[in-house]
Design a protein around this motif. Sequence first.
Motif, PDB file in Angstrom:
ATOM      1  N   LEU A 348       0.823  -1.211   0.000  1.00  0.00           N
ATOM      2  CA  LEU A 348       0.000   0.000   0.000  1.00  0.00           C
ATOM      3  C   LEU A 348       0.859   1.264   0.000  1.00  0.00           C
ATOM      4  N   ALA A 349       2.061   1.178   0.601  1.00  0.00           N
ATOM      5  CA  ALA A 349       2.950   2.342   0.607  1.00  0.00           C
ATOM      6  C   ALA A 349       3.489   2.651  -0.786  1.00  0.00           C
ATOM      7  N   ILE A 350       3.357   1.700  -1.715  1.00  0.00           N
ATOM      8  CA  ILE A 350       3.767   1.960  -3.099  1.00  0.00           C
ATOM      9  C   ILE A 350       2.735   2.840  -3.807  1.00  0.00           C
ATOM     10  N   PHE A 351       1.471   2.789  -3.375  1.00  0.00           N
ATOM     11  CA  PHE A 351       0.410   3.562  -4.032  1.00  0.00           C
ATOM     12  C   PHE A 351       0.729   5.059  -4.113  1.00  0.00           C
ATOM     13  N   PRO A 352       1.110   5.716  -2.987  1.00  0.00           N
ATOM     14  CA  PRO A 352       1.436   7.150  -3.087  1.00  0.00           C
ATOM     15  C   PRO A 352       2.618   7.426  -4.024  1.00  0.00           C
ATOM     16  N   LEU A 353       3.579   6.489  -4.084  1.00  0.00           N
ATOM     17  CA  LEU A 353       4.708   6.664  -5.006  1.00  0.00           C
ATOM     18  C   LEU A 353       4.238   6.630  -6.453  1.00  0.00           C
ATOM     19  N   LEU A 354       3.357   5.682  -6.765  1.00  0.00           N
ATOM     20  CA  LEU A 354       2.833   5.584  -8.125  1.00  0.00           C
ATOM     21  C   LEU A 354       1.946   6.776  -8.459  1.00  0.00           C
ATOM     22  N   ALA A 355       1.267   7.347  -7.442  1.00  0.00           N
ATOM     23  CA  ALA A 355       0.393   8.507  -7.665  1.00  0.00           C
ATOM     24  C   ALA A 355       1.166   9.807  -7.691  1.00  0.00           C
ATOM     25  N   GLY A 356       2.456   9.782  -7.317  1.00  0.00           N
ATOM     26  CA  GLY A 356       3.286  10.986  -7.353  1.00  0.00           C
ATOM     27  C   GLY A 356       2.978  11.985  -6.256  1.00  0.00           C
ATOM     28  N   LEU A 357       2.500  11.517  -5.082  1.00  0.00           N
ATOM     29  CA  LEU A 357       2.202  12.422  -3.981  1.00  0.00           C
ATOM     30  C   LEU A 357       3.484  12.972  -3.362  1.00  0.00           C
ATOM     31  N   ASP A 358       3.404  14.190  -2.858  1.00  0.00           N
ATOM     32  CA  ASP A 358       4.535  14.763  -2.138  1.00  0.00           C
ATOM     33  C   ASP A 358       4.805  13.961  -0.868  1.00  0.00           C
ATOM     34  N   GLY A 359       6.077  13.708  -0.593  1.00  0.00           N
ATOM     35  CA  GLY A 359       6.449  12.974   0.613  1.00  0.00           C
ATOM     36  C   GLY A 359       6.143  11.495   0.554  1.00  0.00           C
ATOM     37  N   ALA A 360       5.889  10.971  -0.647  1.00  0.00           N
ATOM     38  CA  ALA A 360       5.510   9.568  -0.777  1.00  0.00           C
ATOM     39  C   ALA A 360       6.608   8.627  -0.288  1.00  0.00           C
ATOM     40  N   GLN A 361       7.873   9.028  -0.480  1.00  0.00           N
ATOM     41  CA  GLN A 361       8.971   8.168  -0.048  1.00  0.00           C
ATOM     42  C   GLN A 361       8.991   8.012   1.470  1.00  0.00           C
ATOM     43  N   HIS A 362       8.561   9.060   2.180  1.00  0.00           N
ATOM     44  CA  HIS A 362       8.499   8.967   3.640  1.00  0.00           C
ATOM     45  C   HIS A 362       7.441   7.953   4.080  1.00  0.00           C
ATOM     46  N   TYR A 363       6.300   7.932   3.368  1.00  0.00           N
ATOM     47  CA  TYR A 363       5.285   6.930   3.671  1.00  0.00           C
ATOM     48  C   TYR A 363       5.867   5.524   3.551  1.00  0.00           C
ATOM     49  N   PHE A 364       6.600   5.316   2.459  1.00  0.00           N
ATOM     50  CA  PHE A 364       7.174   3.990   2.218  1.00  0.00           C
ATOM     51  C   PHE A 364       8.176   3.633   3.309  1.00  0.00           C
ATOM     52  N   ASN A 365       9.057   4.562   3.654  1.00  0.00           N
ATOM     53  CA  ASN A 365      10.089   4.281   4.654  1.00  0.00           C
ATOM     54  C   ASN A 365       9.473   3.960   6.016  1.00  0.00           C
ATOM     55  N   ILE A 366       8.465   4.743   6.406  1.00  0.00           N
ATOM     56  CA  ILE A 366       7.840   4.535   7.709  1.00  0.00           C
ATOM     57  C   ILE A 366       7.074   3.208   7.723  1.00  0.00           C
ATOM     58  N   ALA A 367       6.334   2.926   6.655  1.00  0.00           N
ATOM     59  CA  ALA A 367       5.582   1.660   6.582  1.00  0.00           C
ATOM     60  C   ALA A 367       6.528   0.476   6.650  1.00  0.00           C
ATOM     61  N   PHE A 368       7.652   0.564   5.947  1.00  0.00           N
ATOM     62  CA  PHE A 368       8.615  -0.535   5.958  1.00  0.00           C
ATOM     63  C   PHE A 368       9.161  -0.743   7.371  1.00  0.00           C
ATOM     64  N   PHE A 369       9.469   0.323   8.054  1.00  0.00           N
ATOM     65  CA  PHE A 369      10.001   0.218   9.412  1.00  0.00           C
ATOM     66  C   PHE A 369       8.960  -0.390  10.345  1.00  0.00           C
ATOM     67  N   VAL A 370       7.703   0.023  10.200  1.00  0.00           N
ATOM     68  CA  VAL A 370       6.628  -0.513  11.036  1.00  0.00           C
ATOM     69  C   VAL A 370       6.514  -2.026  10.844  1.00  0.00           C
ATOM     70  N   VAL A 371       6.622  -2.490   9.598  1.00  0.00           N
ATOM     71  CA  VAL A 371       6.541  -3.922   9.318  1.00  0.00           C
ATOM     72  C   VAL A 371       7.690  -4.669   9.992  1.00  0.00           C
ATOM     73  N   VAL A 372       8.897  -4.144   9.872  1.00  0.00           N
ATOM     74  CA  VAL A 372      10.058  -4.787  10.498  1.00  0.00           C
ATOM     75  C   VAL A 372       9.881  -4.836  12.018  1.00  0.00           C
ATOM     76  N   ALA A 373       9.408  -3.730  12.594  1.00  0.00           N
ATOM     77  CA  ALA A 373       9.195  -3.693  14.039  1.00  0.00           C
ATOM     78  C   ALA A 373       8.129  -4.695  14.467  1.00  0.00           C
ATOM     79  N   SER A 374       7.050  -4.790  13.694  1.00  0.00           N
ATOM     80  CA  SER A 374       5.971  -5.721  14.032  1.00  0.00           C
ATOM     81  C   SER A 374       6.438  -7.171  13.953  1.00  0.00           C
ATOM     82  N   LEU A 375       7.109  -7.532  12.856  1.00  0.00           N
ATOM     83  CA  LEU A 375       7.576  -8.903  12.709  1.00  0.00           C
ATOM     84  C   LEU A 375       8.605  -9.269  13.776  1.00  0.00           C
ATOM     85  N   THR A 376       9.422  -8.296  14.153  1.00  0.00           N
ATOM     86  CA  THR A 376      10.465  -8.565  15.149  1.00  0.00           C
ATOM     87  C   THR A 376       9.875  -8.667  16.549  1.00  0.00           C
ATOM     88  N   LEU A 377       9.154  -7.618  16.956  1.00  0.00           N
ATOM     89  CA  LEU A 377       8.659  -7.551  18.331  1.00  0.00           C
ATOM     90  C   LEU A 377       7.487  -8.507  18.565  1.00  0.00           C
TER      91      LEU A 377
END
Length: 572
Positions: A348-377
């Motif tokens: 889902l974090a790829i959607f803003p990148l494909l739509a060209g939204l401002d700050g889309a890369q930050h959405y992707f980075n934060i979502a990726f970190f959340v996934v890593v934290a969830s799987l780990t913790l």
Amino acid sequence: MDFLNQLIFIGAVLLFTSIVASSAASRFGVPLLLVFLALGMLAGEDGFGGVNFDNYATAYLISTIALAVILFDGGMRTSIKSFRVGLRPALSLATVGVLITAVVTGLFTSYILGLHWMQGLLLGAIVGSTDAAAVFSLLHSHGLQLKERVGATLEIESGINDPMAVFLTIILIEMISAGEVAPGWWLAGAFAWQMGLGALLGIAGGYLLLAIINRLTLALGMYPLLVLAGGLMVYGLTNVLGGSGYLAIYLTGLLLGNQPMHSRQNILRVHDGMAWLSQIVLFVLLGLLASPSAIVADAIPAISAALVLIFVARPLATLVCLAPFRMPWREMLFIAWTGLRGAVPIILAIFPLLAGLDGAQHYFNIAFFVVVASLTLQGWTLAPLSRLLRLQVPPKPAPVQRVELDIPVASGYELVTYHLKEVTPVVGKPLKQLRLPEGSRLVGVLRDSSFLQSDGEMRLAQNDGVYIVCHEHTLEQLNKLFAAEATPAQLDDRGFFGEFVLDGQATLSDVAMMYGLQIPAELQSRTLAEHLTGSMRNRPVVGDRVRLDKVQLVVREMDDGRVARVGISLHD
């Protein structure tokens, strides 16, 4: 041509390494999906592999297909009986729960990052749903046999909550792109259309595909391919018509898995491998797509978002959604903790990148970190927490192999194989004393790589391989005889269910007489089944416990929704 050969070699190396690493990781309780994700990152631009992959469109295409295959397999392995106890709470979590999680996480994130509230809600929607791949993988790879109410709620929720997250994400992207700040009532209509069409086409597609499978005569290896193609057709058609393809393919799999189907065991076996392949490809690919150096730059807001999601948003959503169903607090706590994030937030974090939204890369980075934290913790602590909360039940015995016998004159017959262990009840007994269920026949005993000439006096021994032809309806009875294995003390039948077993129709007065219990006069005419059902806040499941004076009554066996057998535990 050289580039293509290099691509094939790199892909094969990653796949091979992922499979080998999964064997070592499982010994230490490491979530396998985290291993696949880490391997992708190590092979990426900031890792040892140095592979520079940033094609988001290709990643989205492959990821959505892989996720559809995972949902399809998950649906086929979900028992329709579990819907009796898990559908309503799962449906609440999959809709209202996702919305609450998205709002709480989104508003907090917008405050921390100084974003517009709608941008914060977009990030909340991206990470708002639990992930089917993560839930199915972690529950099954750990071999957890959870109480049916808990396991069913988690699996059904993860299978049907993706459409809500996808809907919220797409709507918010469209509103942000158009400069709208107030949602309209049309959103309710759009959501109802997506879910309704997804459910309708999923069920209709399942029935149509089932009829085709059972009428065609094909080579054995063609049936799994036919099923996969049919499932993906339902998924694609539903998306084309504006419905939820994820919901449709999950329901198609659910229908196929719970109906008599030609070459059933072969289909399930092949699709198990397809689901694992999809999980490996999905997480390795998403790991390749990530740039650890960029993610570290967003570490502080990402950590904040992960902590709020795990410790505030998910527990709050669980409490609000499950309180009306009066679930025990232990079960609600475990469900709240098992809000695993996986591939879906990254997709889902790829959607803003494909739509060209401002700050889309930050959405992707934060979502990726959340996934890593969830799987780990959460992923690493899943099994210990289930034991601490006493939500595991003794594992159901099963044969080591099942081969469906596709014979024209009869259906439902299988050749099953058992590997006898020291604790197996039939070990040491002569064959003539075996009381096999009607319609079952022992066809061979393999010992030390040789088939024995079996007669009535021959005794079964530890490590024997036993081959039996049986009907699928008798499999449960055979499993109790031939498939028992050593289990931890807390999951041993006597340790878990109690020292004695009674019929559910025994009265409380009879139990009081046998065990010297003090029971109020108005309760003595009740049966054990009636007392357990009346004492439960919701439908009883195997493993539920109720105290009766100085003993505990434990639901040991259910039969068509009724308490059939009850364990009597003399200890807490």
